[in-house]
Design an enzyme around this catalytic site. Sequence first.
Site, PDB file in Angstrom:
ATOM      1  N   SER A 147      17.375  -3.394  -5.835  1.00 41.10           N
ATOM      2  CA  SER A 147      16.223  -3.481  -4.954  1.00 41.10           C
ATOM      3  C   SER A 147      15.982  -4.955  -4.582  1.00 41.10           C
ATOM      4  CB  SER A 147      15.011  -2.821  -5.624  1.00 41.10           C
ATOM      5  OG  SER A 147      13.942  -2.645  -4.728  1.00 41.10           O
ATOM      6  N   ASP A 288      17.556   7.625  -1.040  1.00 38.73           N
ATOM      7  CA  ASP A 288      16.963   6.312  -1.279  1.00 38.73           C
ATOM      8  C   ASP A 288      15.933   5.957  -0.198  1.00 38.73           C
ATOM      9  OD1 ASP A 288      16.546   3.714  -2.215  1.00 38.73           O
ATOM     10  OD2 ASP A 288      18.679   3.236  -2.338  1.00 38.73           O
ATOM     11  N   HIS A 315      16.142   5.750  -4.962  1.00 37.10           N
ATOM     12  CA  HIS A 315      16.103   4.304  -5.195  1.00 37.10           C
ATOM     13  C   HIS A 315      16.397   3.959  -6.656  1.00 37.10           C
ATOM     14  CE1 HIS A 315      15.327   0.359  -3.683  1.00 37.10           C
ATOM     15  NE2 HIS A 315      14.340   0.118  -4.510  1.00 37.10           N
TER      16      HIS A 315
END
Length: 340
Positions: A147, A288, A315
């Site tokens: 991320s 995601d 995610h």
Amino acid sequence: MRAILGGVLGLLLAGGAFAADPPTLASYHDNTGRADAFSGGSRMIPIHTPQGDFKVWTKRVGNNPTLKLLLLHGGPGATHEYFEAFDSFLPAAGVEYYYYDQLGSAYSDQPKDMAPLLSVDRFVEEVEQVRQALGLDAADFCVLGHSWGGILAIEYALKYPQHLKCLVVSNMMSSIPAYNRYARDVLMPRMDPAALKEILALEAAGKYTNARYEELLLPYYEQHVLRMPASQWPEPVQRAFSKTNKAVYVPMQGPSEMGASGILLEWDRTADLEKIAVPTLVIGAEHDTMDPTFMQMMSRKFPRGDYLYLPHGSHMAMYDDQQAYFAGLLGWLRKVDQGR
């Protein structure tokens, strides 16, 4: 560029495919000569910044002279704790790895005034100081950024490629404008229109701490952040999210994972990916918050890029597509370590 999935997953599920030889079990757990052995691998590392000196927390697990993985957590402002799933996979594969809380995150110093410290360049310099303190270099040093950590990993690789052995960009697009377009054009239209309208109204009013705001976001998070009821999210994830420093997260990312609106708003390094020559793995997942097709495109721009696609993941694919995530990651790391 090659897509990685089925064959590696089959090897992992068959058992023993990533047994560490070398290192042996004994050598992996050998702390001889390690200054951090007294504290179980934990260290507080001094960090110099334009706003003064602070300390950040790291913890080493294992011992491998040729493969050392530094984990860059997301947020910004979350903690290393959601990476704890790695404990179930990396030791058996013989990978030495380092947990690390970035400045402002839970285990590290949290300056009262974070605002002057919230720049991508400063975080990159922090990673470089951590690398130096840990004694890592191109013969052994790999970075995995998830991320926001993926942004940090890309920026580090662009500035300090001479120190890297390999790079993993997990669940992060190389363009925030493209991420925002994907959220707006693909993911938001799938939401309940009334809920979306109310979320956007609360954001416009700056009511990010409103309980109703969190309530309305929950279905989006359960679809695209971690695909299970939030009440069942793994304990390390709940712990990490509960400690997220909003004084870091909101100014940089914005109020939620439903797109970015903070300092990172215009960040885009897609055109520069071709400059990163070290072996690079991009990990993308079907559900995601990030566009998996865009992440596959990214992998083709890296001169030595590979793509790991996770059809069941979101995610936090290290949890909701866990076996495929770690099979692909560990197979790729072994390939890089063997020079293939």
